[in-house]
Design a protein around this motif. Structure first.
Motif, short mmCIF file in Angstrom:
data_model
loop_
_atom_site.label_atom_id
_atom_site.label_comp_id
_atom_site.label_asym_id
_atom_site.label_seq_id
_atom_site.Cartn_x
_atom_site.Cartn_y
_atom_site.Cartn_z
N GLN A 43 45.26 -38.20 -15.65
CA GLN A 43 44.56 -37.14 -14.60
C GLN A 43 45.29 -35.82 -14.99
O GLN A 43 44.66 -34.78 -15.05
CB GLN A 43 45.06 -37.90 -13.20
N LEU A 44 46.49 -35.92 -15.43
CA LEU A 44 47.32 -34.59 -15.58
C LEU A 44 46.57 -34.11 -16.87
O LEU A 44 46.34 -32.52 -16.92
CB LEU A 44 48.78 -34.71 -15.85
N VAL A 98 43.53 -34.40 -17.95
CA VAL A 98 42.11 -33.88 -17.57
C VAL A 98 42.20 -32.54 -16.64
O VAL A 98 41.15 -31.80 -16.66
CB VAL A 98 41.15 -34.92 -17.16
N ASN A 99 43.24 -32.45 -15.96
CA ASN A 99 43.29 -31.27 -15.11
C ASN A 99 43.43 -30.02 -15.97
O ASN A 99 43.08 -29.02 -15.44
CB ASN A 99 44.57 -31.45 -14.11
N ARG A 100 44.00 -30.39 -17.16
CA ARG A 100 44.37 -29.09 -17.93
C ARG A 100 43.25 -28.35 -18.54
O ARG A 100 42.70 -29.01 -19.54
CB ARG A 100 45.37 -29.31 -18.76
N PHE A 105 40.83 -41.08 -17.40
CA PHE A 105 39.49 -40.47 -17.53
C PHE A 105 38.94 -40.98 -19.03
O PHE A 105 39.81 -40.46 -20.01
CB PHE A 105 39.06 -39.26 -17.16
N ARG A 140 35.60 -42.30 -15.20
CA ARG A 140 36.74 -42.98 -14.81
C ARG A 140 36.99 -44.60 -14.82
O ARG A 140 36.18 -45.30 -14.50
CB ARG A 140 37.16 -42.67 -13.36
#
Lengths: 127, 268
Positions: free
Chosen positions: B152-153, B155-157, B175, B170
């Motif tokens: 998650q971290l 794909v946030n970036r 992901f 997902r």
């Protein structure tokens, strides 16, 4: 530039607000979706809303739906900032009119990255 | 805690020999922070003690080089090169009649750059037939790239949410890149000082934030190899702080919208 930070956690409002202040936003806050609609009525120069999903009174998702009904607010950028990370929730939020989606936990550069994509902060090439 | 000078010298020499990456004085912190986890897992008291064991045990050298040469990476790292790819480079290649586009993502790390290129092509030039060769020195990052599964971290970036929902699936806590994109990227182990990887000649080479680690002679050498790997009319993307200017004048710079791309000069 003015931003509205909508979260029922005061700590989270301070964290998100701090990041936005650092990149040049004036920050106003709201503790739920209903209060956020009131803030938008008071401040007609808000350009960005950072929106938690789960809040009492009115959720962030309901806020997005309501805000998108108002023509005079159509240029406001709506960004979800939430622990809700299911793919169908991201799809729902975007379909309802949110532009971006940040899943908690996050770091400041993630928020700034997104603001660059949205054209709210100048994009800089970095090392 | 500071690193003993001979520890730094030993590691710097090892890394230079294996990867041509130059660790200047002042990068002691990098050695310390990258090697501390290896030292801990080997049960050494500190990095100095761990590096002393390396002198006798060459079998550990590869993981040390890997730990020091793995770069941070993110999706669409800097937006401007991807805009230039989409608005200038791909239209130009298409105008010249290329429908099959071959890309080399050099020093690809865990694959974000390669997949970002694939997403750009799929979203904006879906009729192009794309294949990407993604290379790195590190088997560990290549394995992760092949898997195409990100936290998650991660794909946030740098990844816009509309792109995330379009190109990822997902699976539990991670992901995964959707299979059609994953199939366009081939991951291969490759050292930039060797001959270019199989799969060329390439229409586009991404060699971003790599040259900064090399001395001038090595920069020239790498650029010459890259030039030979390019198809006629091909393009080279470098990092924002990198240029061919003053290093190798056989390249011309095309500057547009705050970003640059390089092409071999005619006749050179």
């Amino acid at each position: 530039m003015k931003a509205l930070v909508i979260d029922d956690s005061r700590v989270m409002r301070r964290i998100v607000g701090g990041i936005l202040t650092d990149v040049g936003f004036d920050v106003v806050e709201a503790g739920d979706g209903k209060e956020a609609l009131d803030r938008l009525e008071e401040h007609d120069d808000v350009q960005l809303c950072c929106i938690d999903w789960n809040m009492p009174v009115m959720t962030g998702f309901e806020f997005v739906v309501e805000a998108r009904k108002r023509d005079e607010w159509r240029d406001i950028t709506l960004m979800m900032v939430t622990t809700e990370g299911e793919q169908n929730q991201i799809v729902r939020a975007l379909a309802a009119g949110a532009h971006e989606y940040v899943i908690k936990p996050f770091t400041p550069d993630i928020i700034i990255d997104k603001l660059q994509f949205l054209g709210l902060v100048e994009a800089k090439e970095t090392l | 805690m500071s690193l003993a000078p001979d520890t730094f010298d030993f590691v710097a020499t090892l890394v230079r020999q294996r990867s041509a990456i130059q660790l200047e004085k002042g990068k002691e912190y990098l050695v310390e922070s990258r090697l501390a986890p290896l030292a801990r897992s080997a049960g050494a008291a500190n990095v100095d003690a761990y590096v002393r064991t390396l002198r006798a045990n060459t079998g550990l050298h590869e993981q040390v080089v890997e730990a020091l040469t793995t770069n941070e990476t993110s999706w669409f790292r800097d937006i401007t090169p991807f805009n230039m790819l989409r608005n200038t480079v791909l239209p130009d290649l298409r105008n010249r009649g290329s429908r099959r586009i071959k890309v080399w993502s050099a020093a690809c790390s865990t694959g974000q750059e390669a997949y970002s290129i694939a997403m750009t092509v799929k979203d904006h030039h879906p009729d192009l037939d794309l294949s990407i060769v993604a290379t790195d020195l590190s088997e560990e990052v290549l394995a992760k790239g092949r898997l195409g599964a990100y936290s998650q971290l991660e794909v946030n970036r740098g990844l816009p949410a509309p792109v995330l929902v379009k190109h990822f699936v997902r699976k539990g806590a991670t992901f995964e890149i959707a299979p059609p994109l994953r199939q366009q990227v081939t991951f291969r182990k490759h050292n930039l000082l060797d001959q270019p990887p199989m799969g060329g000649p390439f229409d586009i080479v991404f060699l971003r934030n790599v040259l900064i680690y090399f001395d001038v002679a090595t920069k020239r050498d790498v650029l010459a190899r890259v030039r030979r790997s390019l198809a006629p009319g091909g393009y080279l993307f470098l990092g924002a702080a990198e240029t061919t200017i003053g290093i190798d004048d056989t390249w011309e710079r095309v500057h547009e919208g705050g970003s640059s791309v390089y092409r071999p000069r005619e006749g050179k």
